[in-house]
Design a protein around this motif. Structure first.
Motif, short mmCIF file in Angstrom:
data_model
loop_
_atom_site.label_atom_id
_atom_site.label_comp_id
_atom_site.label_asym_id
_atom_site.label_seq_id
_atom_site.Cartn_x
_atom_site.Cartn_y
_atom_site.Cartn_z
N LEU A 51 -27.54 -21.90 5.02
CA LEU A 51 -28.71 -21.66 4.16
C LEU A 51 -28.90 -20.19 3.80
O LEU A 51 -29.91 -19.82 3.23
N HIS A 107 -27.82 -18.28 1.50
CA HIS A 107 -28.05 -17.94 0.09
C HIS A 107 -29.44 -18.36 -0.38
O HIS A 107 -29.87 -17.99 -1.46
N TYR A 108 -30.19 -19.14 0.44
CA TYR A 108 -31.56 -19.51 0.11
C TYR A 108 -32.58 -18.56 0.75
O TYR A 108 -33.77 -18.64 0.46
#
Length: 280
Positions: free
Chosen positions: A105, A107-108
């Protein structure tokens, strides 16, 4: 509504009232649904005269959801409450499930949050200590849709009753409020400083104290994450001092005849004002 305490202590900002309501005030500022934000931004806006609010979809961050009385939101943390235990302590890189979540996660997540997620905030020594921390919190489900922050000057007590009153104080004013909190009590321990998030010392701890026959005041902003936001909004060196409304009324009634009218306190206030004007 006016505050005798505010006038007597020379507060820079008017006290902020926390209220519960099923109706959102007109023109209230609020985070967008699902967007991150710090509760201190809402409270500081209220201190500057704006009305702010949040609900179960707009409390800004997981800790604030807990802190303002929307249940145990730690269960909704990325990876669940167990990942939160590592987040607040030693970091999710130290156990397989958390490390996998953080990698997948990344890149979030914002860079700062990802760093804290993986390496930990270091606020408690171990995940087990965080489990104890959560277990000891007075987690609450409030019976209302909104938590509202409003300057005391905007509150009409004939139509609405605050749950608590929040003071932003410097060190001298904090000292005065501690004295006043104990002024008419049989105990000299009428103020507590729990380890908790800044929003939790404004919300669930005062909520709990409000249920007591002799409620205590709660000192906050020992949360350094919250201090970053308050410093940018209201300035350096402030602490919060939050009292259930019943205790606020008690303290208000004790201003007259107290040390706040004596020469020593007035001298301290005058020296403060003199140093401020002398620096201009």
């Amino acid at each position: 509504m006016k505050s005798k305490i505010s006038e007597a202590t020379g507060l820079k900002y008017q006290p902020v009232c926390l209220l519960w309501s099923d109706e959102k005030p007109e023109d209230a500022v609020q985070f967008k649904k699902g967007k991150w934000g710090c509760t201190m931004w809402l409270v500081s806006n209220a201190a500057k005269g704006k009305i702010s609010c949040c609900d179960r979809n707009t409390f800004g961050c997981i800790g604030a959801g807990v802190g303002l009385g929307f249940g145990n939101q730690y269960k909704n943390f990325i990876g669940g409450e167990e990942c939160f235990r590592y987040f607040l302590s030693t970091g999710n890189k130290n156990w397989p499930k958390g490390k996998e979540n953080g990698t997948e996660l990344k890149h979030y997540m914002q860079d700062e949050f990802h760093d804290n997620y993986m390496n930990g905030e270091g606020y408690l020594k171990s995940p087990d200590h965080v489990a104890d921390f959560v277990r000891n919190l007075p987690i609450t489900e409030i019976p209302a849709k909104y938590v509202i922050f409003k300057s005391i000057e905007l509150v009409d007590t004939e139509k609405e009753k605050p749950k608590s009153v929040i003071f932003f104080t410097d060190a001298d004013q904090l000292s005065a409020l501690v004295i006043l909190a104990n002024y008419a009590r049989k105990s000299n321990e009428s103020v507590i400083i729990p380890y908790a998030a800044g929003c939790q010392t404004l919300g669930i701890y005062p909520y709990r104290e409000a249920e007591s026959e002799n409620p205590r005041a709660v000192v906050g902003l020992t949360d350094i994450s919250a201090r970053i936001y308050i410093r940018s909004q209201l300035g350096e060196g402030l602490m919060t001092f939050t009292v259930p409304y019943k205790m606020f009324e008690e303290m208000e009634s004790n201003v007259e005849g107290s040390f706040l009218e004596r020469p020593l306190w007035k001298e301290l206030v005058e020296e403060k004002l003199g140093s401020i004007s002398g620096g201009l």
